[in-house]
Motif scaffolding. Structure first.
Motif, short mmCIF file in Angstrom:
data_model
loop_
_atom_site.label_atom_id
_atom_site.label_comp_id
_atom_site.label_asym_id
_atom_site.label_seq_id
_atom_site.Cartn_x
_atom_site.Cartn_y
_atom_site.Cartn_z
N ASP A 205 0.83 -1.20 0.00
CA ASP A 205 0.00 0.00 0.00
C ASP A 205 0.87 1.26 0.00
O ASP A 205 0.57 2.23 -0.70
CB ASP A 205 -0.92 0.01 1.21
CG ASP A 205 -2.03 -1.03 1.11
OD1 ASP A 205 -2.22 -1.59 0.01
OD2 ASP A 205 -2.70 -1.29 2.13
N ASP A 206 1.94 1.23 0.80
CA ASP A 206 2.85 2.37 0.84
C ASP A 206 3.51 2.59 -0.51
O ASP A 206 3.62 3.72 -0.99
CB ASP A 206 3.91 2.15 1.93
CG ASP A 206 4.94 3.26 1.96
OD1 ASP A 206 4.58 4.41 2.25
OD2 ASP A 206 6.12 2.98 1.65
N TRP A 207 3.94 1.50 -1.14
CA TRP A 207 4.54 1.59 -2.47
C TRP A 207 3.55 2.18 -3.46
O TRP A 207 3.88 3.04 -4.27
CB TRP A 207 4.99 0.20 -2.92
CG TRP A 207 5.56 0.16 -4.29
CD1 TRP A 207 6.85 0.42 -4.66
CD2 TRP A 207 4.86 -0.15 -5.51
NE1 TRP A 207 7.00 0.28 -6.03
CE2 TRP A 207 5.80 -0.07 -6.56
CE3 TRP A 207 3.54 -0.50 -5.79
CZ2 TRP A 207 5.44 -0.32 -7.89
CZ3 TRP A 207 3.19 -0.75 -7.11
CH2 TRP A 207 4.13 -0.66 -8.14
N GLY A 208 2.29 1.74 -3.39
CA GLY A 208 1.28 2.24 -4.31
C GLY A 208 1.00 3.72 -4.11
O GLY A 208 0.81 4.46 -5.09
N ARG A 209 1.00 4.17 -2.87
CA ARG A 209 0.78 5.60 -2.60
C ARG A 209 1.91 6.45 -3.16
O ARG A 209 1.68 7.52 -3.76
CB ARG A 209 0.63 5.83 -1.10
CG ARG A 209 -0.71 5.41 -0.52
CD ARG A 209 -0.88 5.90 0.90
NE ARG A 209 0.06 5.25 1.81
CZ ARG A 209 -0.22 4.13 2.46
NH1 ARG A 209 -1.38 3.53 2.31
NH2 ARG A 209 0.67 3.60 3.29
N ARG A 210 3.14 5.98 -2.98
CA ARG A 210 4.28 6.75 -3.49
C ARG A 210 4.31 6.75 -5.01
O ARG A 210 4.69 7.75 -5.64
CB ARG A 210 5.58 6.20 -2.91
CG ARG A 210 5.74 6.56 -1.43
CD ARG A 210 7.06 6.07 -0.84
NE ARG A 210 7.05 4.65 -0.59
CZ ARG A 210 7.91 3.78 -1.11
NH1 ARG A 210 8.84 4.20 -1.97
NH2 ARG A 210 7.83 2.50 -0.81
#
Length: 252
Positions: free
Chosen positions: A168-173
């Protein structure tokens, strides 16, 4: 203009050892030498090296590249046509392997001893159970299936929650990077593409660059994979695919 072996290696993104090998086998022997015997490459040498790299990326063996380049009256089309057939077949097999691994990743989540409520907490509305039977029937005897099964079978609910948090963090960035207008083949996008490859390797299965680019192709070719990225942001599937290919070319 004359170039040293180090300058050529840096410009072409090959190793000095590779250039020495090309010289030793007569594939790329520089036209010049210094008084001390050091190699000196000219513009014609660089043009030949560019062709060598192009053929190598297509999978041609060095001996066949030499045959093509050293025959000025030869027609490279039959060579290219044959190699196209070989690569097309190989791509098909790699795509089957990637599909097997992707499905195995989803199906093997079922091994986690979670209650229905806990499964919903981890996976949301996406139920991996829909793939379990298909995976077992089609790829249960493959090495890819076994590797994914061995790793995921040990994961607890907390492990899967950490995995989801990282993704999820990767997707947000990545979404923020796309919103900024950064190109898919830029340094920042390639860094996120590399992080994506390492996430797959760390959590599920070994993912070399060749396999990663095959995944990238499936993200835009298979609507099931495309839909995942498009839910995060429209256009993301194509953006991720281009970034993965650019990263593989640069790093591999």
């Amino acid at each position: 203009m004359a170039y040293t072996v180090g300058q050529v290696a840096r410009a072409a993104r090959v190793t000095v050892r590779t250039l020495h090998h090309y010289d030793e086998i007569g594939l790329l022997s520089p036209r010049g030498r210094t008084a001390a015997g050091y190699r000196r490459y000219d513009d014609a040498d660089l043009e030949r090296l560019q062709l060598i790299r192009a053929y190598r990326e297509l999978g041609f063996p060095l001996e066949e590249i030499a045959e093509i380049l050293d025959d000025p009256d030869g027609d490279p089309l039959p060579h290219l046509r044959r190699q196209h057939e070989l690569l097309t077949g190989r791509i098909g097999k790699l795509r089957e392997m990637v599909a097997a691994i992707e499905f195995a990743m989803e199906a093997k989540k079922l091994n986690i001893p979670l209650t229905p409520q806990e499964r919903f907490e981890v996976f949301g509305e996406h139920d991996p159970e829909q793939y379990a039977e298909e995976v077992e029937q089609r790829w249960g005897d493959t090495e890819a299936y076994r590797q994914s099964a061995e790793r995921t079978a040990r994961y607890s609910k907390e492990d899967w929650q950490r995995n989801k948090a990282e993704n999820d963090d990767w997707g947000r960035r990545l979404t923020a990077l796309m919103d900024s207008g950064a190109p898919a083949d830029g340094a920042e996008a390639m860094a996120l593409a590399e992080e994506h490859r390492q996430l797959i390797t760390r959590w599920f299965y070994d993912c070399p660059y060749e396999l990663h680019t095959c995944l990238a192709d499936m993200y835009v070719a298979d609507e099931r994979f495309t839909a995942y990225f498009e839910k995060l942001r429209p256009g993301m599937a194509a953006y991720v695919s281009e970034a993965i290919h650019a990263n593989a070319i640069t790093r591999a």
